[in-house]
Design a protein around this motif. Structure first.
Motif, PDB file in Angstrom:
ATOM      1  N   PHE A 118       0.858  -1.194   0.000  1.00 20.86           N
ATOM      2  CA  PHE A 118       0.000   0.000   0.000  1.00 20.86           C
ATOM      3  C   PHE A 118       0.890   1.238   0.000  1.00 20.86           C
ATOM      4  O   PHE A 118       0.929   2.009   0.952  1.00 20.86           O
ATOM      5  N   ASP A 119       1.611   1.432  -1.120  1.00 19.98           N
ATOM      6  CA  ASP A 119       2.610   2.495  -1.221  1.00 19.98           C
ATOM      7  C   ASP A 119       1.987   3.869  -1.455  1.00 19.98           C
ATOM      8  O   ASP A 119       2.599   4.885  -1.141  1.00 19.98           O
ATOM      9  N   VAL A 120       0.812   3.906  -2.091  1.00 17.52           N
ATOM     10  CA  VAL A 120       0.177   5.148  -2.523  1.00 17.52           C
ATOM     11  C   VAL A 120       1.218   5.947  -3.331  1.00 17.52           C
ATOM     12  O   VAL A 120       1.741   5.441  -4.320  1.00 17.52           O
ATOM     13  N   TRP A 121       1.591   7.137  -2.903  1.00 14.66           N
ATOM     14  CA  TRP A 121       2.520   7.971  -3.674  1.00 14.66           C
ATOM     15  C   TRP A 121       3.971   7.828  -3.220  1.00 14.66           C
ATOM     16  O   TRP A 121       4.878   8.413  -3.826  1.00 14.66           O
ATOM     17  N   SER A 122       4.223   7.054  -2.148  1.00 16.26           N
ATOM     18  CA  SER A 122       5.560   7.057  -1.541  1.00 16.26           C
ATOM     19  C   SER A 122       6.633   6.495  -2.464  1.00 16.26           C
ATOM     20  O   SER A 122       7.786   6.959  -2.437  1.00 16.26           O
TER      21      SER A 122
END
Length: 277
Positions: free
Chosen positions: A11-15
């Motif tokens: 669940f990295d999203v924008w990282s």
């Protein structure tokens, strides 16, 4: 005979984009789609009664705690995926340790307990990562590829040089739950242009489904016990046609006799069977 399928979600999203210096609005928004996709995935998992494992960077917990909280409320395991999405092998040891502690505290805050499992951002451990995982009480890692469906114990102290035989280090108590790029959605589906390099991605989802099912079928034919780990990224798998693929994967694996487990449960099952042998 027990054949386990672990559905795991980074669940990295924008990282991951930020860690690669892709910090302008469009790549950040590309990662933010993962927040939309996570709700779709949670709904699908609930409909199929599947418990999964979500590897979440601490910076995502600190930014999107309500979204991560929904994963916790749905009963899924939250595991460690660094604080930022920086690669541990690129960090000084003291930086890696500080990020490890920072992320443990973020996970404890959102889930009520320390994480049992770890997955390295970009699947690249540093020379001190195993020692840090042991120091902070982790039970398993899921970053290495020394097997495909049989867990094993991670080593520390390997000596690798170009012009001398490989020297094996010492096995530890840290259980390795192996992974593979071939069971990861990212290289199949994501288009990237970085500098002069292009990662084409955008593969046909049903062809990828055949690969994912084929590895499970091989395990089923050749082993009485095994655990196969699938790695997904919500902003990748959450697109409509890929969600249909994920739905087909879950249903077909069920028809093939798969037992779905979160990673911590699969690790416990392996250790219990080994102790009973």
């Amino acid at each position: 005979m027990t054949h386990i399928a672990c559905l795991t979600f980074d669940f990295d999203v924008w990282s991951g984009f930020a860690a690669r210096d892709m910090q302008t609005p469009t790549p950040i928004s590309r990662g933010e789609f993962g927040l939309v996709a996570a709700r779709r995935i949670l709904s699908l998992l609930k409909s199929r009664g599947v418990r999964s494992t979500w590897y979440v960077p601490g910076v995502i917990i600190d930014t999107h705690e309500a979204d991560v909280g929904r994963v916790v409320e749905a009963g899924h395991e939250i595991s460690h995926h660094g604080y930022s999405h920086l690669v541990p092998a690129s960090m000084p040891p003291e930086h890696e340790e500080a990020e490890m502690v920072q992320a443990i505290e973020a996970i404890r805050r959102v889930s009520g307990r320390a994480p049992r499992g770890y997955r390295s951002p970009s699947w690249d451990l540093s020379p001190v990562t195993i020692d840090l995982l042991l120091k902070y009480g982790f039970d398993y890692d899921s970053s290495m590829m020394g097997d495909d469906f049989t867990p094993y114990f991670a080593r520390r102290g390997d000596v690798v040089t170009v012009d001398a035989p490989f020297r094996y280090g010492t096995p530890t108590r840290l259980l390795e739950m192996p992974i593979s790029w071939s069971l990861d959605d990212h290289p199949y589906f994501e288009f990237f242009r970085i500098g002069q390099a292009v990662m084409p991605g955008l593969a046909n989802a049903d062809m990828v489904l055949e690969n994912f099912l084929g590895d499970f079928e091989y395990m089923r034919r050749h082993s009485d016990w095994g655990v196969l780990t699938y790695t997904f990224h919500p902003y990748v798998i959450g697109r409509g046609h890929r969600m249909l693929m994920l739905e087909k994967l879950i249903d077909r694996l069920g028809e093939m006799g798969a037992t779905f487990m979160a990673m911590e449960d699969a690790a416990d099952t392996f250790l219990s069977s080994r102790a009973a042998a």
